[in-house]
Design an enzyme around this catalytic site. Structure first.
Site, PDB file in Angstrom:
ATOM      1  N   ASP A   9      41.198  35.777  34.502  1.00  0.00           N
ATOM      2  CA  ASP A   9      41.454  34.716  33.634  1.00  0.00           C
ATOM      3  C   ASP A   9      41.535  35.155  32.247  1.00  0.00           C
ATOM      4  O   ASP A   9      40.929  35.970  31.901  1.00  0.00           O
ATOM      5  CB  ASP A   9      40.323  33.537  33.953  1.00  0.00           C
ATOM      6  CG  ASP A   9      40.663  32.307  32.939  1.00  0.00           C
ATOM      7  OD1 ASP A   9      41.660  31.762  32.869  1.00  0.00           O
ATOM      8  OD2 ASP A   9      39.707  32.114  32.402  1.00  0.00           O
ATOM      9  N   LEU A  10      42.377  34.440  31.545  1.00  0.00           N
ATOM     10  CA  LEU A  10      42.242  34.878  30.156  1.00  0.00           C
ATOM     11  C   LEU A  10      41.357  34.050  29.060  1.00  0.00           C
ATOM     12  O   LEU A  10      40.383  34.316  28.796  1.00  0.00           O
ATOM     13  CB  LEU A  10      43.815  34.674  29.195  1.00  0.00           C
ATOM     14  CG  LEU A  10      44.754  35.696  30.024  1.00  0.00           C
ATOM     15  CD1 LEU A  10      46.124  35.342  29.420  1.00  0.00           C
ATOM     16  CD2 LEU A  10      44.464  37.125  29.496  1.00  0.00           C
ATOM     17  N   ASP A  11      41.373  32.658  28.961  1.00  0.00           N
ATOM     18  CA  ASP A  11      40.851  31.934  27.805  1.00  0.00           C
ATOM     19  C   ASP A  11      39.468  31.662  28.550  1.00  0.00           C
ATOM     20  O   ASP A  11      39.317  31.270  29.468  1.00  0.00           O
ATOM     21  CB  ASP A  11      41.804  30.488  27.416  1.00  0.00           C
ATOM     22  CG  ASP A  11      42.870  30.811  27.114  1.00  0.00           C
ATOM     23  OD1 ASP A  11      42.879  30.922  25.600  1.00  0.00           O
ATOM     24  OD2 ASP A  11      43.903  30.989  27.619  1.00  0.00           O
ATOM     25  N   GLY A  44      46.544  29.940  33.361  1.00  0.00           N
ATOM     26  CA  GLY A  44      47.223  28.753  33.121  1.00  0.00           C
ATOM     27  C   GLY A  44      48.304  28.766  32.041  1.00  0.00           C
ATOM     28  O   GLY A  44      49.285  27.872  32.104  1.00  0.00           O
ATOM     29  N   ASP A 216      36.036  31.027  34.316  1.00  0.00           N
ATOM     30  CA  ASP A 216      35.038  30.030  33.601  1.00  0.00           C
ATOM     31  C   ASP A 216      35.425  28.625  33.635  1.00  0.00           C
ATOM     32  O   ASP A 216      34.604  27.986  33.171  1.00  0.00           O
ATOM     33  CB  ASP A 216      35.190  30.669  32.046  1.00  0.00           C
ATOM     34  CG  ASP A 216      36.411  30.074  31.283  1.00  0.00           C
ATOM     35  OD1 ASP A 216      36.381  29.430  30.333  1.00  0.00           O
ATOM     36  OD2 ASP A 216      37.646  30.393  31.837  1.00  0.00           O
TER      37      ASP A 216
END
Length: 267
Positions: A9-11, A44, A216
Protein backbone atom coordinates in the site's frame (compact mmCIF):
# COMPACT_ATOMS: atom_id res chain seq x y z
CA UNK A 1 14.79 -18.71 -2.03
CA UNK A 2 11.16 -18.91 -3.15
CA UNK A 3 10.09 -15.90 -5.21
CA UNK A 4 7.68 -13.70 -3.24
CA UNK A 5 5.09 -11.20 -4.43
CA UNK A 6 5.22 -8.22 -2.10
CA UNK A 7 2.08 -6.08 -2.34
CA UNK A 8 2.59 -2.63 -0.85
CA UNK A 9 0.00 0.00 0.00
CA UNK A 10 1.25 3.60 -0.44
CA UNK A 11 -0.28 6.13 1.99
CA UNK A 12 0.53 5.38 5.63
CA UNK A 13 2.61 2.35 4.62
CA UNK A 14 5.34 2.90 1.99
CA UNK A 15 5.03 6.71 2.08
CA UNK A 16 6.09 8.77 5.08
CA UNK A 17 4.08 11.61 6.63
CA UNK A 18 5.22 13.92 3.80
CA UNK A 19 3.78 11.45 1.25
CA UNK A 20 7.26 10.55 0.01
CA UNK A 21 9.27 7.34 -0.35
CA UNK A 22 12.50 7.89 1.59
CA UNK A 23 15.89 6.99 0.13
CA UNK A 24 16.18 4.09 2.61
CA UNK A 25 12.80 2.59 1.67
CA UNK A 26 13.62 3.00 -2.03
CA UNK A 27 16.98 1.24 -1.58
CA UNK A 28 15.49 -1.68 0.33
CA UNK A 29 12.62 -2.19 -2.15
CA UNK A 30 15.09 -2.18 -5.06
CA UNK A 31 17.15 -4.80 -3.16
CA UNK A 32 14.02 -6.91 -2.71
CA UNK A 33 13.50 -6.86 -6.50
CA UNK A 34 17.12 -7.60 -7.34
CA UNK A 35 16.91 -10.63 -5.02
CA UNK A 36 14.34 -12.03 -7.49
CA UNK A 37 11.06 -11.00 -5.83
CA UNK A 38 8.23 -8.94 -7.29
CA UNK A 39 7.16 -5.68 -5.64
CA UNK A 40 3.69 -4.54 -6.65
CA UNK A 41 1.92 -1.32 -5.58
CA UNK A 42 -1.69 -1.79 -4.40
CA UNK A 43 -3.24 1.60 -3.71
CA UNK A 44 -6.54 3.45 -3.54
CA UNK A 45 -4.93 6.24 -5.57
CA UNK A 46 -5.50 6.64 -9.31
CA UNK A 47 -2.50 5.90 -11.53
CA UNK A 48 -1.76 9.59 -12.16
CA UNK A 49 -1.28 10.05 -8.38
CA UNK A 50 0.94 7.01 -8.00
CA UNK A 51 2.96 6.80 -11.23
CA UNK A 52 5.78 8.88 -9.70
CA UNK A 53 6.35 6.19 -7.04
CA UNK A 54 6.23 3.41 -9.64
CA UNK A 55 8.96 5.28 -11.54
CA UNK A 56 11.01 6.10 -8.43
CA UNK A 57 11.15 2.40 -7.52
CA UNK A 58 11.95 1.52 -11.17
CA UNK A 59 9.20 -1.11 -11.12
CA UNK A 60 8.21 -3.21 -14.13
CA UNK A 61 5.48 -5.16 -12.31
CA UNK A 62 1.69 -4.89 -12.68
CA UNK A 63 -0.07 -2.65 -10.15
CA UNK A 64 -3.44 -2.10 -8.50
CA UNK A 65 -5.12 1.34 -8.50
CA UNK A 66 -8.48 2.59 -7.20
CA UNK A 67 -8.51 -0.09 -4.45
CA UNK A 68 -8.74 -2.84 -7.05
CA UNK A 69 -10.96 -1.26 -9.71
CA UNK A 70 -7.95 -1.09 -12.06
CA UNK A 71 -5.28 -3.79 -12.37
CA UNK A 72 -2.76 -3.07 -15.11
CA UNK A 73 0.82 -3.12 -16.30
CA UNK A 74 1.60 0.60 -16.65
CA UNK A 75 2.20 1.86 -20.19
CA UNK A 76 1.94 -1.62 -21.70
CA UNK A 77 -0.60 -4.02 -23.12
CA UNK A 78 -1.14 -6.80 -20.58
CA UNK A 79 -3.45 -9.75 -21.19
CA UNK A 80 -4.60 -9.88 -17.54
CA UNK A 81 -5.65 -6.21 -17.33
CA UNK A 82 -8.96 -5.60 -15.58
CA UNK A 83 -10.92 -2.40 -15.15
CA UNK A 84 -14.26 -2.13 -13.33
CA UNK A 85 -16.49 0.89 -13.62
CA UNK A 86 -19.54 2.54 -12.09
CA UNK A 87 -22.56 3.50 -14.20
CA UNK A 88 -22.35 7.14 -15.18
CA UNK A 89 -26.04 7.53 -14.13
CA UNK A 90 -25.10 6.76 -10.50
CA UNK A 91 -22.60 9.62 -10.54
CA UNK A 92 -25.24 12.06 -11.81
CA UNK A 93 -27.82 10.75 -9.35
CA UNK A 94 -25.42 11.35 -6.41
CA UNK A 95 -24.70 14.82 -7.75
CA UNK A 96 -28.43 15.63 -7.83
CA UNK A 97 -28.69 14.70 -4.14
CA UNK A 98 -25.53 16.57 -3.20
CA UNK A 99 -27.17 18.78 -0.55
CA UNK A 100 -29.28 16.05 0.96
CA UNK A 101 -26.15 13.85 1.23
CA UNK A 102 -24.21 16.79 2.77
CA UNK A 103 -21.42 16.64 0.22
CA UNK A 104 -18.86 19.41 -0.34
CA UNK A 105 -17.89 18.15 -3.78
CA UNK A 106 -18.49 15.20 -6.09
CA UNK A 107 -15.68 14.02 -8.35
CA UNK A 108 -15.54 11.20 -10.86
CA UNK A 109 -12.36 9.72 -12.22
CA UNK A 110 -10.90 7.11 -14.48
CA UNK A 111 -7.38 6.10 -15.41
CA UNK A 112 -6.33 9.36 -17.00
CA UNK A 113 -8.71 12.08 -15.95
CA UNK A 114 -11.02 13.45 -13.30
CA UNK A 115 -14.21 15.49 -13.35
CA UNK A 116 -15.44 17.59 -10.46
CA UNK A 117 -18.77 19.36 -9.97
CA UNK A 118 -17.31 22.71 -8.88
CA UNK A 119 -13.99 24.49 -8.77
CA UNK A 120 -14.47 26.60 -5.63
CA UNK A 121 -13.15 25.03 -2.45
CA UNK A 122 -11.60 22.02 -4.17
CA UNK A 123 -7.94 21.56 -3.30
CA UNK A 124 -5.99 20.67 -6.44
CA UNK A 125 -3.73 18.23 -4.52
CA UNK A 126 -6.68 15.83 -4.25
CA UNK A 127 -6.30 15.35 -7.99
CA UNK A 128 -2.52 15.72 -8.20
CA UNK A 129 -3.08 18.80 -10.32
CA UNK A 130 -1.58 22.29 -10.11
CA UNK A 131 -5.01 23.73 -10.64
CA UNK A 132 -8.51 22.48 -11.23
CA UNK A 133 -9.45 23.14 -14.84
CA UNK A 134 -12.88 24.42 -15.86
CA UNK A 135 -12.93 21.83 -18.65
CA UNK A 136 -12.87 19.07 -16.05
CA UNK A 137 -16.34 19.83 -14.81
CA UNK A 138 -18.83 17.04 -14.24
CA UNK A 139 -21.03 17.84 -17.21
CA UNK A 140 -18.19 16.65 -19.47
CA UNK A 141 -18.24 13.14 -17.98
CA UNK A 142 -19.13 11.05 -21.04
CA UNK A 143 -18.05 7.53 -20.00
CA UNK A 144 -18.53 5.32 -16.94
CA UNK A 145 -16.05 6.34 -14.21
CA UNK A 146 -13.76 3.90 -12.37
CA UNK A 147 -14.29 5.62 -9.04
CA UNK A 148 -16.14 8.54 -7.42
CA UNK A 149 -14.69 10.71 -4.67
CA UNK A 150 -17.08 12.52 -2.36
CA UNK A 151 -15.97 15.02 0.23
CA UNK A 152 -18.11 15.51 3.32
CA UNK A 153 -17.54 16.33 7.01
CA UNK A 154 -16.46 13.67 9.51
CA UNK A 155 -19.74 13.93 11.42
CA UNK A 156 -21.78 13.04 8.29
CA UNK A 157 -19.47 10.40 6.79
CA UNK A 158 -21.03 7.21 8.17
CA UNK A 159 -24.62 8.40 7.65
CA UNK A 160 -23.84 9.42 4.05
CA UNK A 161 -22.13 6.06 3.40
CA UNK A 162 -25.15 4.19 4.72
CA UNK A 163 -27.58 6.19 2.56
CA UNK A 164 -25.52 5.51 -0.57
CA UNK A 165 -25.06 1.83 0.21
CA UNK A 166 -28.79 1.31 0.77
CA UNK A 167 -29.80 3.19 -2.35
CA UNK A 168 -27.30 1.54 -4.73
CA UNK A 169 -26.63 -1.62 -2.72
CA UNK A 170 -26.17 -4.00 -5.65
CA UNK A 171 -23.93 -1.69 -7.59
CA UNK A 172 -21.43 0.09 -5.33
CA UNK A 173 -19.31 -0.15 -2.19
CA UNK A 174 -18.31 2.94 -0.23
CA UNK A 175 -14.87 3.19 1.37
CA UNK A 176 -13.59 5.88 3.71
CA UNK A 177 -10.13 7.36 3.30
CA UNK A 178 -8.00 7.65 6.39
CA UNK A 179 -6.49 11.03 7.19
CA UNK A 180 -7.63 14.52 8.01
CA UNK A 181 -10.31 14.86 5.31
CA UNK A 182 -13.62 13.03 5.29
CA UNK A 183 -13.40 11.53 1.82
CA UNK A 184 -15.73 8.76 0.71
CA UNK A 185 -14.63 6.67 -2.22
CA UNK A 186 -17.29 4.92 -4.24
CA UNK A 187 -16.12 1.83 -6.13
CA UNK A 188 -17.99 -0.86 -8.08
CA UNK A 189 -19.61 -3.52 -5.87
CA UNK A 190 -17.25 -6.19 -4.54
CA UNK A 191 -14.09 -4.45 -5.74
CA UNK A 192 -11.15 -4.48 -3.32
CA UNK A 193 -7.35 -4.73 -3.43
CA UNK A 194 -7.08 -8.50 -2.84
CA UNK A 195 -8.92 -9.16 -6.12
CA UNK A 196 -6.33 -7.17 -8.00
CA UNK A 197 -3.34 -8.68 -6.20
CA UNK A 198 -4.73 -12.17 -6.85
CA UNK A 199 -4.85 -11.43 -10.60
CA UNK A 200 -1.19 -10.34 -10.43
CA UNK A 201 -0.17 -13.43 -8.41
CA UNK A 202 -1.89 -15.74 -10.90
CA UNK A 203 -0.35 -13.97 -13.88
CA UNK A 204 3.12 -14.51 -12.35
CA UNK A 205 2.28 -18.06 -11.17
CA UNK A 206 3.11 -17.09 -7.58
CA UNK A 207 1.00 -19.09 -5.08
CA UNK A 208 -1.10 -17.22 -2.52
CA UNK A 209 1.10 -18.52 0.34
CA UNK A 210 4.04 -16.59 -1.20
CA UNK A 211 2.20 -13.26 -1.23
CA UNK A 212 3.36 -10.82 1.47
CA UNK A 213 1.16 -7.73 1.89
CA UNK A 214 1.64 -4.49 3.82
CA UNK A 215 -1.11 -2.04 4.77
CA UNK A 216 -2.39 0.35 7.43
CA UNK A 217 -6.06 1.23 6.81
CA UNK A 218 -9.51 -0.37 6.50
CA UNK A 219 -9.23 -0.49 2.69
CA UNK A 220 -6.44 -3.05 3.24
CA UNK A 221 -8.54 -5.56 5.23
CA UNK A 222 -9.20 -8.02 2.38
CA UNK A 223 -5.60 -7.72 1.18
CA UNK A 224 -4.06 -8.48 4.58
CA UNK A 225 -6.54 -11.31 5.06
CA UNK A 226 -5.80 -12.75 1.58
CA UNK A 227 -2.00 -12.65 1.76
CA UNK A 228 -0.02 -15.70 2.82
CA UNK A 229 1.71 -13.26 5.21
CA UNK A 230 -0.16 -10.05 6.02
CA UNK A 231 1.80 -7.32 7.79
CA UNK A 232 0.18 -4.24 9.30
CA UNK A 233 2.12 -1.07 10.05
CA UNK A 234 2.64 -0.06 13.67
CA UNK A 235 0.61 3.08 12.80
CA UNK A 236 -2.20 0.95 11.30
CA UNK A 237 -5.80 0.83 12.56
CA UNK A 238 -6.74 -1.58 15.36
CA UNK A 239 -9.35 -3.13 13.09
CA UNK A 240 -6.70 -4.03 10.51
CA UNK A 241 -4.25 -5.30 13.13
CA UNK A 242 -6.79 -7.98 14.07
CA UNK A 243 -6.23 -9.53 10.59
CA UNK A 244 -2.43 -9.37 10.69
CA UNK A 245 0.12 -12.17 10.81
CA UNK A 246 2.56 -9.59 12.11
CA UNK A 247 2.94 -5.88 12.91
CA UNK A 248 5.99 -3.76 12.06
CA UNK A 249 8.10 -2.49 14.95
CA UNK A 250 8.33 0.96 13.37
CA UNK A 251 5.83 3.33 11.76
CA UNK A 252 5.64 4.52 8.15
CA UNK A 253 7.51 7.62 9.30
CA UNK A 254 10.43 5.50 10.54
CA UNK A 255 10.87 3.31 7.42
CA UNK A 256 8.93 0.54 9.14
CA UNK A 257 8.26 -1.30 5.86
CA UNK A 258 11.93 -1.26 4.79
CA UNK A 259 13.06 -2.29 8.24
CA UNK A 260 10.64 -5.24 8.31
CA UNK A 261 11.44 -6.51 4.80
CA UNK A 262 15.18 -6.32 5.34
CA UNK A 263 14.90 -8.61 8.37
CA UNK A 264 12.14 -10.86 7.04
CA UNK A 265 13.87 -11.57 3.72
CA UNK A 266 17.36 -11.52 5.31
CA UNK A 267 18.63 -9.08 2.70
Amino acid sequence: MTRKLIAIDLDGTTLNAQSLITKRTETVLKKVVSAGNVVSIATGRPYRMSSQFYQQLALTSPMVNFNGALVHLPNQQWPFEKEHSIKREIAFSILEKKQELKLDFVAAENRQSFYVDQIEGVEPHFFAADKILTTNLFKNLSSNPTSLLLKTKHEYASQTSEKLMSEFKDEIDVRTWGGPNAILEVVPKGVQKAMGVDIIAQSLKIPQKDVIAFGDEHNDVELIDYAGWGVVMKNGTDQLKSYANDITEKTNDEDGLADYLEKYLAL
